[in-house]
Design a protein around this motif. Sequence first.
Motif, mmCIF file in Angstrom:
data_model
loop_
_atom_site.group_PDB
_atom_site.id
_atom_site.type_symbol
_atom_site.label_atom_id
_atom_site.label_comp_id
_atom_site.label_asym_id
_atom_site.label_seq_id
_atom_site.Cartn_x
_atom_site.Cartn_y
_atom_site.Cartn_z
ATOM 1 N N UNK A 38 0.905 -1.184 -0.180
ATOM 2 C CA UNK A 38 0.053 0.099 0.015
ATOM 3 C C UNK A 38 0.865 1.307 -0.145
ATOM 4 N N UNK A 39 1.868 1.218 0.948
ATOM 5 C CA UNK A 39 2.561 2.574 0.685
ATOM 6 C C UNK A 39 3.181 2.770 -0.768
ATOM 7 N N UNK A 40 3.492 1.837 -1.571
ATOM 8 C CA UNK A 40 4.101 1.991 -2.951
ATOM 9 C C UNK A 40 2.931 2.449 -3.610
ATOM 10 N N UNK A 41 1.616 1.792 -3.617
ATOM 11 C CA UNK A 41 0.569 2.337 -4.528
ATOM 12 C C UNK A 41 0.442 3.898 -4.041
ATOM 13 N N UNK A 42 0.238 3.997 -2.800
ATOM 14 C CA UNK A 42 -0.181 5.521 -2.572
ATOM 15 C C UNK A 42 0.944 6.641 -3.013
ATOM 16 N N UNK A 43 2.206 5.844 -2.958
ATOM 17 C CA UNK A 43 3.165 7.148 -3.555
ATOM 18 C C UNK A 43 3.055 7.047 -5.304
ATOM 19 N N UNK A 44 2.837 5.954 -5.659
ATOM 20 C CA UNK A 44 2.484 6.045 -7.281
ATOM 21 C C UNK A 44 1.131 6.712 -7.551
ATOM 22 N N UNK A 45 0.224 6.708 -6.686
ATOM 23 C CA UNK A 45 -0.858 7.634 -7.022
ATOM 24 C C UNK A 45 -0.605 9.101 -7.073
ATOM 25 N N UNK A 62 10.017 4.277 -11.824
ATOM 26 C CA UNK A 62 9.398 3.482 -10.956
ATOM 27 C C UNK A 62 10.282 2.844 -10.005
ATOM 28 N N UNK A 63 9.845 2.329 -8.900
ATOM 29 C CA UNK A 63 10.681 1.383 -7.903
ATOM 30 C C UNK A 63 11.025 0.200 -8.396
ATOM 31 N N UNK A 64 12.084 -0.134 -8.850
ATOM 32 C CA UNK A 64 12.387 -1.255 -9.776
ATOM 33 C C UNK A 64 11.708 -2.598 -9.061
ATOM 34 N N UNK A 65 12.340 -2.998 -7.708
ATOM 35 C CA UNK A 65 11.821 -4.132 -7.221
ATOM 36 C C UNK A 65 10.451 -4.275 -7.039
ATOM 37 N N UNK A 66 9.457 -3.005 -6.872
ATOM 38 C CA UNK A 66 7.985 -3.153 -6.627
ATOM 39 C C UNK A 66 7.499 -3.524 -7.940
ATOM 40 N N UNK A 67 8.054 -2.961 -9.231
ATOM 41 C CA UNK A 67 7.581 -3.478 -10.376
ATOM 42 C C UNK A 67 7.954 -4.750 -10.766
ATOM 43 N N UNK A 68 9.110 -5.253 -10.282
ATOM 44 C CA UNK A 68 9.333 -6.714 -10.444
ATOM 45 C C UNK A 68 8.491 -7.567 -9.756
#
Length: 212
Positions: free
Chosen positions: A5-12, A128-134
Amino acid sequence: MNEIWPVVHAERQALIRDLEGVPAERWATPSLCPGWDVHDVLAHLIDDARTTPVSFLLRLAAARFDFDRYNQAGLARERAADPRDTLAAFRAVSHRTTGAPAPKATRLVEAFVHAEDIRRPLGLTRDYPPEAVAAALRYQLRTSVGQGGGRQRAEGLRLIATDTGLDAGDGPQVRGSALALLLAVSGRPTRTDELSGPGVPALTHDGGTHHG
């Protein structure tokens, strides 16, 4: 990837910042989703953020279990006449942690793929944060196309992400960033210089894109 969720919120939030400067006439730019412009995709993201397991089941039943009809109804519900109002609505739901009854990794897929559905046609870029994309890519490789994934597209291929440690599958190689591989596996077009290797034609032959 325990902290999705922190990643999703940051991307939004990043997408909101990028879209604040987009002039009104550019919101009608066709997205990477056939039949949807960038305004439509943003409305779809609002609908995703508002969705709860109960509302998903009720609305899917109302759509007679037709996902295209379900998505179109959500788009119509959330798309304001003025794109600035749609963006304000997205800002208002950007910190929500609700979603359809599906693995949380689908939230990462939505955050990255739909953001690129919007950004690429508008000429916008993001690191984008590569590990999250992976992590999103790994989920897509496990999930069938019929469920919004990309497992069949990657069958018989070896995918190597040049910016992470991801190395998945066996067969002709396809090399590229985790983002480029995620887009291709998700049925999105990529630029000709983003992927390399003998397996590229097999991975990208689909050429179609899909709502989800």
